[in-house]
Enzyme design. Structure first.
Site, mmCIF file in Angstrom:
data_model
loop_
_atom_site.group_PDB
_atom_site.id
_atom_site.type_symbol
_atom_site.label_atom_id
_atom_site.label_comp_id
_atom_site.label_asym_id
_atom_site.label_seq_id
_atom_site.Cartn_x
_atom_site.Cartn_y
_atom_site.Cartn_z
ATOM 1 N N SER A 34 0.842 -1.197 0.000
ATOM 2 C CA SER A 34 0.000 0.000 0.000
ATOM 3 C C SER A 34 0.874 1.243 0.000
ATOM 4 C CB SER A 34 -0.860 -0.016 1.257
ATOM 5 O OG SER A 34 -1.473 1.238 1.435
ATOM 6 N N TYR A 59 -1.307 -0.951 10.791
ATOM 7 C CA TYR A 59 -1.601 -1.553 9.476
ATOM 8 C C TYR A 59 -0.425 -1.286 8.511
ATOM 9 C CZ TYR A 59 -3.463 -1.842 4.725
ATOM 10 O OH TYR A 59 -3.636 -2.107 3.387
ATOM 11 N N LYS A 101 2.367 -3.888 6.587
ATOM 12 C CA LYS A 101 2.646 -3.936 5.143
ATOM 13 C C LYS A 101 4.149 -3.847 4.890
ATOM 14 C CE LYS A 101 -1.295 -4.571 3.324
ATOM 15 N NZ LYS A 101 -1.569 -5.847 2.695
HETATM 16 P P1 NAD Z 1 -10.776 -7.416 1.253
HETATM 17 O O1 NAD Z 1 -10.978 -7.471 2.719
HETATM 18 O O2 NAD Z 1 -11.971 -7.179 0.389
HETATM 19 O O3 NAD Z 1 -10.079 -8.757 0.755
HETATM 20 C C1 NAD Z 1 -9.217 -9.513 1.561
HETATM 21 C C2 NAD Z 1 -9.662 -10.956 1.491
HETATM 22 O O4 NAD Z 1 -8.784 -11.724 2.298
HETATM 23 C C3 NAD Z 1 -11.076 -11.165 2.043
HETATM 24 O O5 NAD Z 1 -11.804 -11.976 1.134
HETATM 25 C C4 NAD Z 1 -10.846 -11.880 3.372
HETATM 26 O O6 NAD Z 1 -11.916 -12.762 3.689
HETATM 27 C C5 NAD Z 1 -9.544 -12.608 3.103
HETATM 28 N N1 NAD Z 1 -8.748 -12.854 4.304
HETATM 29 C C6 NAD Z 1 -8.429 -11.984 5.297
HETATM 30 N N2 NAD Z 1 -7.651 -12.591 6.210
HETATM 31 C C7 NAD Z 1 -7.465 -13.864 5.781
HETATM 32 C C8 NAD Z 1 -6.746 -14.968 6.301
HETATM 33 N N3 NAD Z 1 -6.084 -14.902 7.454
HETATM 34 N N4 NAD Z 1 -6.755 -16.118 5.595
HETATM 35 C C9 NAD Z 1 -7.437 -16.226 4.417
HETATM 36 N N5 NAD Z 1 -8.143 -15.205 3.899
HETATM 37 C C10 NAD Z 1 -8.153 -14.042 4.569
HETATM 38 O O7 NAD Z 1 -9.658 -6.329 0.971
HETATM 39 P P2 NAD Z 1 -9.166 -5.691 -0.401
HETATM 40 O O8 NAD Z 1 -9.571 -4.274 -0.414
HETATM 41 O O9 NAD Z 1 -9.507 -6.573 -1.537
HETATM 42 O O10 NAD Z 1 -7.596 -5.718 -0.148
HETATM 43 C C11 NAD Z 1 -6.766 -6.752 -0.643
HETATM 44 C C12 NAD Z 1 -5.339 -6.460 -0.253
HETATM 45 O O11 NAD Z 1 -4.966 -5.185 -0.771
HETATM 46 C C13 NAD Z 1 -5.105 -6.401 1.251
HETATM 47 O O12 NAD Z 1 -3.851 -6.997 1.519
HETATM 48 C C14 NAD Z 1 -5.050 -4.914 1.528
HETATM 49 O O13 NAD Z 1 -4.256 -4.620 2.653
HETATM 50 C C15 NAD Z 1 -4.414 -4.394 0.260
HETATM 51 N N6 NAD Z 1 -4.728 -2.984 0.007
HETATM 52 C C16 NAD Z 1 -6.034 -2.594 -0.035
HETATM 53 C C17 NAD Z 1 -6.336 -1.253 -0.239
HETATM 54 C C18 NAD Z 1 -7.774 -0.787 -0.237
HETATM 55 O O14 NAD Z 1 -7.997 0.399 -0.002
HETATM 56 N N7 NAD Z 1 -8.765 -1.646 -0.515
HETATM 57 C C19 NAD Z 1 -5.299 -0.317 -0.436
HETATM 58 C C20 NAD Z 1 -3.980 -0.762 -0.427
HETATM 59 C C21 NAD Z 1 -3.702 -2.112 -0.201
#
Ligand code: NAD
Ligand code: UDP
Length: 338
Positions: free
Chosen positions: A125, A149, A153
């Protein structure tokens, strides 16, 4: 074409990436514990792509389950989305975040090592930059994490970089995303925040559906052109395509890279409100409120490295982001006139 495991593949960015990969002919396997995703996502993906992806319900912290999944579905690479992602929650429950994100990633990497899977694309991120001195942000800018958080990362990035440096991984990409918004234009998949959304776009959509009375604009006294916070919003479909291209880059090159994914364009809160109203024809009443603690004034990424390495560039603009976010949220809210 490659076989790819998506941890967190039922989530917001993971599900869109599954579609992008399938469209490019890759075979996708999803591993998710459904902690933050809907159980009907695999059915929705089938509707969208005509493909039924194997789904393993497992927690990444469970090395045995991850190893079994990788043994049953030999893959060329892993795209690692699974994590917890709420800044406020990370400050309230640090151990949960260290456990899910860092321990989870270690367990996953152990399982990959056991199955000799040595290529990984990782969801990092732009939050690792904190408040940068200037924008656009380049990948060599200092990291200044401001939340637990963000720290998780950075630790995960370092873990992956160290494994690549020591030859345990052959190829790795730490992808530093800016602010993902939007949904698939079909409105079959999108983001499903539970409770009151923290993020601007989903909150604004819920004001437009009438679920919330007004948008609180957190501060109009920042040192930005209109005083409101400036961010680099990226359409989730563009972000998903970037993952497919990053994967293909890692299949062809044994390297470890850290790459920003953004549009390079700074948009203020009021710019986004205006674009949303213009694109959707819906009013977004708002009130100026005090700054939100911990917010930075402005940042946007320099996406040049992604273009140079992966041949990727964002193709969708702020109007596309507003339209697709709205179509998805309106459908969820049962509004039929969109
Ligand atoms: P999200 O919560 O929609 O997706 C994450 C998925 O991982 C979910 O389906 C959840 O059920 C699953 N999950 C969580 N912990 C788990 C575990 N221990 N074992 C198995 N599955 C697990 O989030 P997203 O927005 O799709 O984000 C995806 C990635 O991108 C994350 O790593 C997040 O930190 C990163 N990210 C997101 C954003 C944002 O704003 N959405 C920005 C930068 C980085
Ligand atoms: N914001 C806002 N009202 C909201 C939510 C967010 O004014 O209800 C602002 C926030 O202060 C920031 C921008 O919108 O300037 C983007 O915030 P978001 O939470 O979507 O993403 P962040 O960059 O903070 O992760």
């Amino acid at each position: 074409m490659a076989n790819v495991l998506l941890t967190g593949g039922a989530g917001y960015i993971g599900s869109h990436t599954a579609v992008a990969l399938a469209e490019r002919g890759h075979q996708v396997v999803i591993l998710d514990n459904f902690r933050n995703s809907q159980r009907d996502v695999p059915d929705r993906l089938l509707r969208l792509t005509g493909k039924s992806f194997p789904v393993i319900e497992a927690d990444i912290r469970d090395t045995a389950a991850c190893s079994a999944a990788l043994a049953a579905h030999p893959v060329d690479a892993v795209i690692h989305f699974a994590a917890l992602k709420a800044v406020g929650e990370s400050e309230a429950d640090p151990l949960l975040y260290y456990d899910m994100n860092i321990i989870g990633t270690i367990r996953l990497l152990e399982a990959m090592q056991a199955q000799n899977i040595r290529r990984i694309v990782f969801s990092s991120s732009a939050t690792v930059y904190g408040q940068p001195d200037t924008s656009p942000i380049l990948e060599n800018f200092p990291t200044r994490v401001q939340s637990i958080y963000g720290r998780t990362k950075l630790v995960m990035e370092n873990l992956i970089t160290d494994l690549a440096r020591t030859g345990k991984l052959l190829a790795a990409a730490n992808l530093r995303y800016v602010n993902p918004v939007g949904a698939h234009p079909s409105a079959v998949i999108g983001e499903t925040p539970t409770g009151v959304p923290n993020n601007l776009m989903p909150f604004m959509c819920q004001v437009a559906t009438g679920q919330r009375e007004f948008l609180s604009v957190f501060g109009n006294d920042y040192n930005t052109p209109d005083g409101t916070g400036v961010r680099d919003y990226i359409h989730v479909v563009d972000l998903a395509n970037a993952h497919a291209l990053a994967l293909e880059y890692l299949l062809a090159n044994d390297v470890a890279v850290t790459v920003n994914l953004g549009t390079g364009i700074g948009i203020s809160v009021l710019d986004l409100v205006n674009a949303f109203e213009k694109t959707t024809g819906r009013a977004v009443p708002y009130k100026i409120m005090p700054r939100r603690p911990g917010d930075v004034a402005s940042y946007f990424a320099n996406p040049g490295a992604a273009e140079k390495l992966f041949g990727w560039k964002a193709a969708l603009n702020v109007d596309d982001m507003c339209r697709d976010s709205w179509t998805w949220e309106a459908k969820r809210a049962g509004i039929n006139d969109v």
